[in-house]
Design a protein around this motif. Structure first.
Motif, PDB file in Angstrom:
ATOM      1  N   PHE A 108      -6.549  10.812  12.240  1.00  0.00           N
ATOM      2  CA  PHE A 108      -5.489  10.118  12.962  1.00  0.00           C
ATOM      3  C   PHE A 108      -6.104   9.027  13.838  1.00  0.00           C
ATOM      4  N   HIS A 109      -5.217   8.205  14.396  1.00  0.00           N
ATOM      5  CA  HIS A 109      -5.680   7.153  15.292  1.00  0.00           C
ATOM      6  C   HIS A 109      -4.613   6.901  16.337  1.00  0.00           C
ATOM      7  N   VAL A 110      -4.968   7.028  17.605  1.00  0.00           N
ATOM      8  CA  VAL A 110      -4.049   6.756  18.705  1.00  0.00           C
ATOM      9  C   VAL A 110      -4.072   5.261  18.977  1.00  0.00           C
TER      10      VAL A 110
ATOM     11  N   ASN B 106       1.964   6.229  20.154  1.00  0.00           N
ATOM     12  CA  ASN B 106       2.001   5.980  18.718  1.00  0.00           C
ATOM     13  C   ASN B 106       0.695   6.477  18.108  1.00  0.00           C
ATOM     14  N   ILE B 107       0.801   7.370  17.132  1.00  0.00           N
ATOM     15  CA  ILE B 107      -0.365   7.928  16.452  1.00  0.00           C
ATOM     16  C   ILE B 107      -0.243   7.587  14.975  1.00  0.00           C
ATOM     17  N   ALA B 108      -1.174   6.780  14.455  1.00  0.00           N
ATOM     18  CA  ALA B 108      -1.174   6.438  13.036  1.00  0.00           C
ATOM     19  C   ALA B 108      -1.622   7.647  12.228  1.00  0.00           C
TER      20      ALA B 108
ATOM     21  N   SER C 299      -7.494   0.451  12.908  1.00  0.00           N
ATOM     22  CA  SER C 299      -8.911   0.482  12.560  1.00  0.00           C
ATOM     23  C   SER C 299      -9.099   0.341  11.059  1.00  0.00           C
ATOM     24  N   SER C 300     -10.256  -0.163  10.670  1.00  0.00           N
ATOM     25  CA  SER C 300     -10.520  -0.450   9.262  1.00  0.00           C
ATOM     26  C   SER C 300     -10.461   0.806   8.405  1.00  0.00           C
ATOM     27  N   ALA C 301     -10.814   1.963   8.964  1.00  0.00           N
ATOM     28  CA  ALA C 301     -10.795   3.194   8.170  1.00  0.00           C
ATOM     29  C   ALA C 301      -9.378   3.612   7.804  1.00  0.00           C
ATOM     30  N   LEU C 302      -8.377   3.161   8.561  1.00  0.00           N
ATOM     31  CA  LEU C 302      -7.013   3.570   8.308  1.00  0.00           C
ATOM     32  C   LEU C 302      -6.178   2.487   7.653  1.00  0.00           C
TER      33      LEU C 302
END
Length: 680
Positions: free
Chosen positions: A354-356, A261-263, A298-301
């Protein structure tokens, strides 16, 4: 009884003396067939198939193999050859036994065989209607991992049973698929009895159950799955959108992973995902109560990253794994345009990343590239550090398409996706540039009493122009057109201008030579008067123009005027490579943005004279060249220069879309013939 029997019966009657011995049973069957012909109430023959009524399996798990005993009840339903796959899994067969239990056609020969195939599959083949019991012993390999397992491919049967024994006490055995399973344990090991649905594939896995130890003995557990990620993102800023190319290098440790899952940011549209072993991908929304809550991102996303890309793999991935993603972000085309009051308004753009999900650590490398008319400035950055292009990973620098180092503006790196980088984007108007220029134009004109013969040689450079347009003087006839010593077929537009197709060459050695030969008429020369020579006009700027005029004997010429300057000798010399060298340079050039085409395999001998070389080159013209697409059919011949008469030289610098003329005065020379002959 089949029609084949009827046919043989009539053949016997027709042979010999026409007598044959036929039993009453056979005659009865013939009469029955005749009576029931076309009657739907009679049940037809059975289909060409067989039925597996039962499959019983008993297995014993040893150290490295599984000893298996199988018993199958098979009924063949047709009086033909019938094939039934017994075991589709490669095995080591120890013994095979076939027993015919029942047959409705007693006395008739019924055949049955078991045939192995090269890939290890055993096939049961039988001829005739009968019931069979097939049993065999086999040995199968065990697949080792976190759990031990083996799988079987068996024929689909009405009833399937499995009884398996493991020598490990308290062993946990799983069977897939299953309808009912009973597990028992004794000092000799663990037993299971399983009833399976009709299936062709059986998978059995087992492992030792976790046993509670005493307090002084530590419990040994399998390590948890660890996921690490390194992502490399390239933001390519264009006119009205930003293309995003991302590449991940993952590390999956201890256990395989089947989904990822990648946000992704909310304003980003994913176009494509590529990776090995990737079965499919889809966009899912992250909602409260889902697999991952929004608070866990994460807070950045947070707040914006409400979507993620979910990747499904055909089999679990483990160890190093990489995949790529292509996405787009739209930009407002009305913002950031250059204007004379603000000197270029900037559009603030936040580089969303992105975020994994579930990654234990995640390093990020960011590269920003832009086209030539887009100015990019760094406004702010938090949690990221500016780096040089040389600090990017080596495999990125070796990949010509990822990223484009020539267009790179700046690069960043961050220890995690929780960074905030804001850039200012300002788009400026593009400036038209020169895509074609003629460095040297060499013209040779030979004047006769009524006509003038002109040969034009143009040394030019071209990067994107398709045609060279040339306006010849009135009442002119084109003799020949060549490009790089190869004849081309010109065209003519609505303005009666000649169009010559041009190759597109780039680089320091991208010179192109264009040759035009034509003849024109002028006012006949009289005793005295003025002669006007009109030069051809081209739609490409000329740096230097050199004109050589050969005027006929028997006249005195002077009073030159016009757009050119008379010189005693030209300030430069015509330095043109030999035709063979021109062809080699043409072969290596990038024409029309395409890879270099293969040159004809027939060799061209480097000739001593220009004419011989041209004759040989004309025989190896490659019609696959882009600029020769208009050379199909009739092509012009090569025409040499014609030099005869008194020579006069003229020059001109910087000619840009001008019609040049040369005017000269003349008078007939009254010198006696014998003096003109010896003392001219």
């Amino acid at each position: 009884m089949k029609m084949e029997t009827v046919r043989k019966f009539f053949e016997v009657l027709q042979s010999g003396d026409g007598k044959a011995t036929v039993s009453m049973e056979s005659l009865g069957k013939l009469l029955e067939m005749e009576t029931n012909w076309g009657d739907d109430s009679v049940v037809p023959d059975a289909p060409d198939m067989a039925v597996v009524w039962a499959t019983r399996m008993r297995g014993q798990i040893e150290k490295d193999v599984v000893e298996l005993y199988l018993e199958l009840e098979i009924e063949t339903l047709h009086d033909k050859w019938v094939r039934v796959p017994l075991l589709g899994t490669p095995t080591a067969m120890e013994s095979i036994q076939m027993v015919k239990e029942d047959s409705p056609e007693e006395g008739k020969r019924i055949h049955a065989y078991i045939i192995p195939s090269p890939d290890g599959v055993f096939m049961f083949s039988a001829f005739g209607i009968a019931k069979w019991k097939v049993s065999f012993r086999a040995t199968l390999p065990i697949h080792d991992g976190h759990t031990r397992s083996f799988h079987l491919r068996i024929p689909c049967s009405v009833q399937t049973e499995l009884r398996m024994r493991s020598p490990l006490e308290e062993s946990h055995i799983e069977v897939d698929p299953k309808l009912k399973m009973i597990s028992t344990s004794d000092p000799e090991g663990s037993w299971i009895e399983v009833t399976l649905p009709p299936t062709e594939f059986v998978r059995v896995t087992w492992s030792a159950r976790r046993v509670e130890m005493e307090d002084d003995i530590a419990r040994i557990e399998a390590p948890e799955q660890v996921l690490t990620a390194d992502q490399y993102i390239v933001y390519s800023i264009q006119e009205d959108l930003c293309r995003v190319r991302a590449r991940w290098l993952l590390g999956v440790f201890h256990r395989p992973r089947h989904t990822l899952n990648i946000a992704i940011p909310s304003n980003m549209t994913v176009r494509n995902v590529q990776g090995d072993n990737l079965r499919k991908w889809e966009i899912v929304h992250l909602e409260t109560g889902a697999e991952r809550n929004r608070d866990e991102i994460s807070s950045a996303l947070s707040e914006e990253a409400t979507r993620c890309v979910r990747l499904f793999h055909s089999s679990g991935v483990k160890g190093p794994y990489d995949f790529e993603m292509e996405a787009e972000m739209k930009m407002d085309a009305n913002q950031g345009m250059n204007d004379e009051h603000s000197h270029g308004a900037q559009l603030a753009m936040s580089l969303k990343t992105f975020h994994v999900l579930d990654a234990e650590r995640e390093h990020v490398f960011v590269t920003v590239e832009a086209s030539s008319n887009i100015e990019v400035q760094e406004l702010s950055k938090v949690g990221a550090m500016r780096i040089d292009e040389s600090e990017l990973p080596g495999f990125l620098l070796r990949d010509h398409s990822y990223p484009s180092v020539e267009r790179t503006v700046f690069c960043f790196k961050a220890p995690n996706p929780n960074f905030d980088v804001t850039i200012g984007v300002c788009r400026h108007e593009e400036v038209d540039v020169l895509t074609a220029i003629i460095e040297e134009a060499w013209l040779e004109t030979t004047v006769s009493a009524n006509n003038s013969f002109t040969k034009v040689q143009l040394k030019m450079r071209n990067s994107s122009k398709q045609f060279l347009r040339c306006s010849l003087p009135e009442e002119s006839t084109t003799y020949s057109t060549e490009v790089d010593c190869l004849p081309v077929k010109p065209a003519r537009d609505a303005n009666q201008e000649i169009m010559i197709p041009l190759p597109r060459k780039r680089g320091p050695s991208g010179d192109t030579w264009v040759d035009i030969t034509y003849i024109s008429t002028h006012t006949p020369l009289e005793a005295r008067g003025a002669l006007i020579l009109n030069l051809p006009k081209v739609d490409v700027p000329i740096n230097q123009l050199f004109l050589t005029v050969f005027l006929p004997y028997g006249f005195s010429f002077g009073d030159f005027s016009g757009d050119l300057r008379e010189v005693e000798r030209h300030s430069s010399e015509l330095n043109r490579s030999k035709p063979f060298e021109t062809l080699v340079a043409y072969r290596e050039a990038d024409i029309d943005g395409l890879p270099p085409q293969s040159f004809p395999q027939r060799a061209v001998r480097l000739c001593s004279t220009h004419n011989e070389a041209l004759m040989q080159e004309s025989s190896v013209i490659d019609s696959t060249k882009p600029h020769q697409g208009r050379s199909e059919g009739l092509v012009p011949v090569h025409v040499d220069s014609l030099r005869e008469g008194k020579q006069f030289n003229f020059e001109r610098l910087l000619v840009n879309d001008e019609e040049l003329k040369l005017q000269l005065g003349y008078r007939r020379d009254e010198t006696p013939f014998w003096r003109r002959k010896w003392f001219r």
